[in-house]
Motif scaffolding. Structure first.
Motif, PDB file in Angstrom:
ATOM      1  N   GLU A   1       0.860  -1.177   0.000  1.00 17.87           N
ATOM      2  CA  GLU A   1       0.000   0.000   0.000  1.00 17.87           C
ATOM      3  C   GLU A   1       0.896   1.227   0.000  1.00 17.87           C
ATOM      4  O   GLU A   1       1.661   1.437   0.950  1.00 17.87           O
ATOM      5  N   ASN A   2       0.815   2.010  -1.048  1.00 22.13           N
ATOM      6  CA  ASN A   2       1.703   3.153  -1.204  1.00 22.13           C
ATOM      7  C   ASN A   2       1.602   4.131  -0.035  1.00 22.13           C
ATOM      8  O   ASN A   2       0.524   4.426   0.472  1.00 22.13           O
ATOM      9  N   ASN A   3       2.808   4.575   0.400  1.00 17.19           N
ATOM     10  CA  ASN A   3       2.919   5.625   1.416  1.00 17.19           C
ATOM     11  C   ASN A   3       2.276   5.228   2.747  1.00 17.19           C
ATOM     12  O   ASN A   3       1.801   6.082   3.497  1.00 17.19           O
ATOM     13  N   SER A   4       2.273   3.927   3.030  1.00 13.92           N
ATOM     14  CA  SER A   4       1.676   3.456   4.278  1.00 13.92           C
ATOM     15  C   SER A   4       2.763   2.933   5.216  1.00 13.92           C
ATOM     16  O   SER A   4       3.910   2.715   4.831  1.00 13.92           O
ATOM     17  N   THR A   5       2.371   2.720   6.472  1.00  9.76           N
ATOM     18  CA  THR A   5       3.277   2.177   7.488  1.00  9.76           C
ATOM     19  C   THR A   5       2.551   1.062   8.231  1.00  9.76           C
ATOM     20  O   THR A   5       1.405   1.240   8.670  1.00  9.76           O
ATOM     21  N   LEU A   6       3.233  -0.078   8.343  1.00 11.55           N
ATOM     22  CA  LEU A   6       2.715  -1.180   9.160  1.00 11.55           C
ATOM     23  C   LEU A   6       3.550  -1.271  10.428  1.00 11.55           C
ATOM     24  O   LEU A   6       4.782  -1.337  10.372  1.00 11.55           O
ATOM     25  N   GLY A   7       2.879  -1.289  11.562  1.00 16.05           N
ATOM     26  CA  GLY A   7       3.576  -1.396  12.832  1.00 16.05           C
ATOM     27  C   GLY A   7       4.157  -0.079  13.300  1.00 16.05           C
ATOM     28  O   GLY A   7       4.364   0.856  12.518  1.00 16.05           O
ATOM     29  N   THR A   8       4.411  -0.024  14.594  1.00 10.13           N
ATOM     30  CA  THR A   8       5.072   1.120  15.224  1.00 10.13           C
ATOM     31  C   THR A   8       6.073   0.579  16.239  1.00 10.13           C
ATOM     32  O   THR A   8       6.073  -0.624  16.546  1.00 10.13           O
ATOM     33  N   LEU A   9       6.909   1.436  16.791  1.00  6.25           N
ATOM     34  CA  LEU A   9       7.870   0.966  17.792  1.00  6.25           C
ATOM     35  C   LEU A   9       7.173   0.469  19.057  1.00  6.25           C
ATOM     36  O   LEU A   9       7.717  -0.364  19.779  1.00  6.25           O
ATOM     37  N   SER A  10       5.979   0.977  19.306  1.00  9.21           N
ATOM     38  CA  SER A  10       5.229   0.516  20.479  1.00  9.21           C
ATOM     39  C   SER A  10       4.347  -0.690  20.171  1.00  9.21           C
ATOM     40  O   SER A  10       3.860  -1.368  21.080  1.00  9.21           O
ATOM     41  N   SER A  11       4.128  -0.967  18.887  1.00  9.80           N
ATOM     42  CA  SER A  11       3.297  -2.108  18.478  1.00  9.80           C
ATOM     43  C   SER A  11       3.840  -2.650  17.156  1.00  9.80           C
ATOM     44  O   SER A  11       3.334  -2.334  16.076  1.00  9.80           O
ATOM     45  N   LEU A  12       4.901  -3.467  17.252  1.00 10.75           N
ATOM     46  CA  LEU A  12       5.587  -3.964  16.071  1.00 10.75           C
ATOM     47  C   LEU A  12       4.736  -4.977  15.314  1.00 10.75           C
ATOM     48  O   LEU A  12       3.976  -5.753  15.912  1.00 10.75           O
ATOM     49  N   TYR A  13       4.892  -4.972  13.998  1.00  8.84           N
ATOM     50  CA  TYR A  13       4.212  -5.947  13.144  1.00  8.84           C
ATOM     51  C   TYR A  13       4.975  -7.271  13.232  1.00  8.84           C
ATOM     52  O   TYR A  13       6.205  -7.310  13.113  1.00  8.84           O
ATOM     53  N   SER A  14       4.290  -8.383  13.444  1.00  5.76           N
ATOM     54  CA  SER A  14       4.939  -9.685  13.665  1.00  5.76           C
ATOM     55  C   SER A  14       5.209 -10.418  12.352  1.00  5.76           C
ATOM     56  O   SER A  14       4.314 -10.585  11.518  1.00  5.76           O
ATOM     57  N   ILE A  15       6.476 -10.841  12.174  1.00  5.36           N
ATOM     58  CA  ILE A  15       6.863 -11.700  11.050  1.00  5.36           C
ATOM     59  C   ILE A  15       7.636 -12.877  11.623  1.00  5.36           C
ATOM     60  O   ILE A  15       8.629 -12.684  12.335  1.00  5.36           O
ATOM     61  N   VAL A  16       7.182 -14.085  11.315  1.00  8.94           N
ATOM     62  CA  VAL A  16       7.751 -15.298  11.917  1.00  8.94           C
ATOM     63  C   VAL A  16       8.333 -16.194  10.825  1.00  8.94           C
ATOM     64  O   VAL A  16       7.702 -16.423   9.784  1.00  8.94           O
ATOM     65  N   PHE A  17       9.527 -16.700  11.080  1.00  9.22           N
ATOM     66  CA  PHE A  17      10.161 -17.693  10.218  1.00  9.22           C
ATOM     67  C   PHE A  17      10.400 -18.954  11.026  1.00  9.22           C
ATOM     68  O   PHE A  17      10.867 -18.889  12.168  1.00  9.22           O
ATOM     69  N   GLU A  18      10.102 -20.098  10.394  1.00 11.17           N
ATOM     70  CA  GLU A  18      10.356 -21.379  11.051  1.00 11.17           C
ATOM     71  C   GLU A  18      11.020 -22.317  10.053  1.00 11.17           C
ATOM     72  O   GLU A  18      10.556 -22.452   8.917  1.00 11.17           O
ATOM     73  N   GLU A  19      12.115 -22.929  10.492  1.00 13.80           N
ATOM     74  CA  GLU A  19      12.820 -23.878   9.644  1.00 13.80           C
ATOM     75  C   GLU A  19      11.967 -25.110   9.432  1.00 13.80           C
ATOM     76  O   GLU A  19      11.424 -25.693  10.375  1.00 13.80           O
ATOM     77  N   LYS A  20      11.830 -25.510   8.164  1.00 16.47           N
ATOM     78  CA  LYS A  20      11.059 -26.707   7.858  1.00 16.47           C
ATOM     79  C   LYS A  20      11.898 -27.948   8.131  1.00 16.47           C
ATOM     80  O   LYS A  20      13.020 -28.055   7.666  1.00 16.47           O
ATOM     81  N   LYS A  21      11.333 -28.863   8.880  1.00 15.10           N
ATOM     82  CA  LYS A  21      12.044 -30.084   9.240  1.00 15.10           C
ATOM     83  C   LYS A  21      11.840 -31.149   8.172  1.00 15.10           C
ATOM     84  O   LYS A  21      10.824 -31.199   7.519  1.00 15.10           O
TER      85      LYS A  21
END
Length: 222
Positions: A202-222
């Motif tokens: 989304e142009n010119n938008s912001t996701l998350g803030t320092l007080s409410s961070l946007y969550s991104i999770v990585f998990e190694e596939k076994k």
């Protein structure tokens, strides 16, 4: 009794293999059978020879394509993008094991070829641990031909009060609605992971803030 093996060592010289009684034949296992490296990076492939009494008898290394990677004493050096394999050969008993290697191009982005941008302030977790300085996070969309294209990179930052977060600046030539995937390359583990979390540009938008961070999770596939 010595027998000359028709083959080359990692330095390109023929090597000899001592013939041992069947009950003493070594087994060789590589600790990883797939690794991901970015051009210019290196990784020491773990190996184990059993029984332990034969562990010091020597391991020889081969790269199936020396234009993509070279290997010496178990250390893989990524030279050019592509896929190939490396092989470890135990001198005792001529045992071998193979590891598939994928070499990634450098993740470099030119923001001036894009018209729009957005920012994400993210809490990035990798296998339930905080992201660290040896990790590179990239955001991918598609180019005009429908091929995967790097659209953004993350910068690991620390605030004055000690908060660690990832700032991702993302670019696009579509002002809204482009679906994006997020990948993490961990050079310390020679591992590429893709998050199940997806973003939408989304142009010119912001996701998350320092007080409410946007969550991104990585998990190694076994």
């Amino acid at each position: 009794m010595l027998a000359v093996v028709i083959g080359l060592s990692g330095c390109g010289k023929p090597f000899e293999v001592e013939e041992l009684p069947e009950e003493q034949l070594a087994e060789l296992t590589m600790g990883r059978h797939t690794i991901d490296l970015m051009v210019g990076d290196t990784f020491q492939v773990p190996t184990k020879v059993t029984p332990d009494s034969l562990a010091g008898r020597g391991i020889y290394w081969e790269s199936a394509d020396t234009t993509i990677v070279r290997i010496s004493e178990g250390k893989v050096v990524a030279l050019a993008p592509g896929e190939t394999s490396v092989k470890a050969i135990a001198m005792a008993g001529e045992k071998s094991d193979t590891c598939h290697v994928r070499v990634l191009p450098l993740w470099v982005i030119d923001p001036y070829v894009f018209r729009y941008d957005m920012v994400v302030y993210a809490d990035v977790k990798v296998n339930n641990q905080n992201a660290h300085d040896n990790m590179v996070v990239g955001v991918f969309g598609q180019d005009e031909d429908g091929l995967s294209q790097l659209k953004g990179l993350g910068n690991l930052r620390r605030s004055a009060d000690g908060l660690t977060y990832m700032q991702l600046r993302i670019y696009s030539n579509n002002d809204n609605g482009e679906p994006l995937s997020v990948k993490c390359y961990d050079r310390s583990q020679a591992l590429l992971m893709e998050s199940n979390d997806r973003l939408t540009f989304e142009n010119n938008s912001t996701l998350g803030t320092l007080s409410s961070l946007y969550s991104i999770v990585f998990e190694e596939k076994k």
